[in-house]
Motif scaffolding. Structure first.
Motif, short mmCIF file in Angstrom:
data_model
loop_
_atom_site.label_atom_id
_atom_site.label_comp_id
_atom_site.label_asym_id
_atom_site.label_seq_id
_atom_site.Cartn_x
_atom_site.Cartn_y
_atom_site.Cartn_z
N THR A 128 25.44 43.01 23.50
CA THR A 128 25.59 44.04 22.48
C THR A 128 26.99 43.94 21.92
OG1 THR A 128 24.11 45.44 23.76
CG2 THR A 128 25.37 46.51 22.04
N SER A 129 27.07 43.89 20.63
CA SER A 129 28.38 43.79 19.99
C SER A 129 29.00 45.18 19.89
CB SER A 129 28.24 43.17 18.60
OG SER A 129 27.65 44.09 17.71
N PRO A 130 30.33 45.21 19.76
CA PRO A 130 31.01 46.50 19.58
C PRO A 130 30.50 47.21 18.32
CG PRO A 130 32.62 44.82 20.15
CD PRO A 130 31.31 44.13 19.97
N ASP A 131 30.16 46.45 17.27
CA ASP A 131 29.63 47.07 16.05
C ASP A 131 28.30 47.76 16.33
OD1 ASP A 131 31.63 46.58 14.29
OD2 ASP A 131 30.69 44.82 13.35
N GLN A 132 27.45 47.10 17.11
CA GLN A 132 26.15 47.70 17.44
C GLN A 132 26.34 49.00 18.23
OE1 GLN A 132 24.42 44.25 19.35
NE2 GLN A 132 22.89 44.07 17.70
N LEU A 133 27.27 48.98 19.18
CA LEU A 133 27.55 50.18 19.96
C LEU A 133 28.09 51.30 19.07
CD1 LEU A 133 29.15 48.89 23.29
CD2 LEU A 133 27.00 50.12 22.99
N ARG A 134 28.99 50.94 18.18
CA ARG A 134 29.57 51.93 17.27
C ARG A 134 28.46 52.52 16.38
NH1 ARG A 134 33.41 49.06 15.47
NH2 ARG A 134 32.39 48.31 13.59
N HIS A 135 27.59 51.69 15.86
CA HIS A 135 26.50 52.17 15.01
C HIS A 135 25.55 53.07 15.80
CE1 HIS A 135 27.53 50.02 11.41
NE2 HIS A 135 27.50 48.82 12.03
N HIS A 190 26.30 54.88 18.50
CA HIS A 190 26.97 56.16 18.77
C HIS A 190 27.02 57.01 17.50
CE1 HIS A 190 28.06 55.57 22.92
NE2 HIS A 190 28.51 54.35 22.64
N HIS A 191 27.27 56.36 16.37
CA HIS A 191 27.29 57.08 15.10
C HIS A 191 25.90 57.65 14.79
CE1 HIS A 191 28.42 58.17 11.05
NE2 HIS A 191 27.37 57.49 10.58
#
Length: 157
Positions: A62-69, A71-72
């Protein structure tokens, strides 16, 4: 000439209409409450499914972008759930107000109906007394006539 009961009958009819309208309003408010509660349950279910799918994919990279998306996205769903809770609370208050209105109308209607019943009972009692008085007078006249021989042949007493 209108009687006092005519005014009460009119008031009772108006209160019945008011009660029917208040009952319909309460039913609409309850349906709205059920609707917003269903929406909230659906949002909560969607939130749970999304987290479950993410949890199932945890073994994958899982990329940090995917995690951020994620959580958002979950944050937005949580905001929507908070808004739904506010809508539920407003719908509950509408139900409470509608129920209180209905109870008030029903109490007024019950009072008027009770007064009408009491007046009908009084009228029936007056009529019963009138009929009893007429019956007593008839019986008294009949007895007087028998004692004084009206209609009987002279000298047969």
């Amino acid at each position: 000439m209108p009687t006092p009961n005519d005014a009460l009958d009119t008031l009772a009819a108006r209160l019945r209409e008011e009660r029917d309208q208040a009952l319909a309003q309460l039913r609409r408010a309850e349906q709205q409450l059920q609707g917003v509660m269903r929406q909230s349950e659906q949002l909560d279910g969607f939130r749970g499914e999304t987290l479950q799918r993410f949890g199932a994919a945890e073994g994958q990279a899982t990329s940090p972008d995917q995690l951020r998306h994620l959580h958002h996205f979950i944050g937005r769903v949580d905001e929507a759930l908070l808004q739904q809770q506010g809508a539920i609370e407003q719908a509950r208050k509408r139900c409470e107000r509608s129920r209180a209105l209905l109870v008030g109308v029903e109490l007024r209607l019950a009072s008027v109906d009770k007064l009408l019943a009491r007046r009908a009972q009084q009228a029936a009692e007056i009529q019963r007394r009138r009929e009893q008085k007429q019956s007593d007078e008839f019986a008294s006249r009949s007895a007087w006539n028998r004692l004084h021989g009206e209609g009987a042949a002279p000298g047969l007493h």
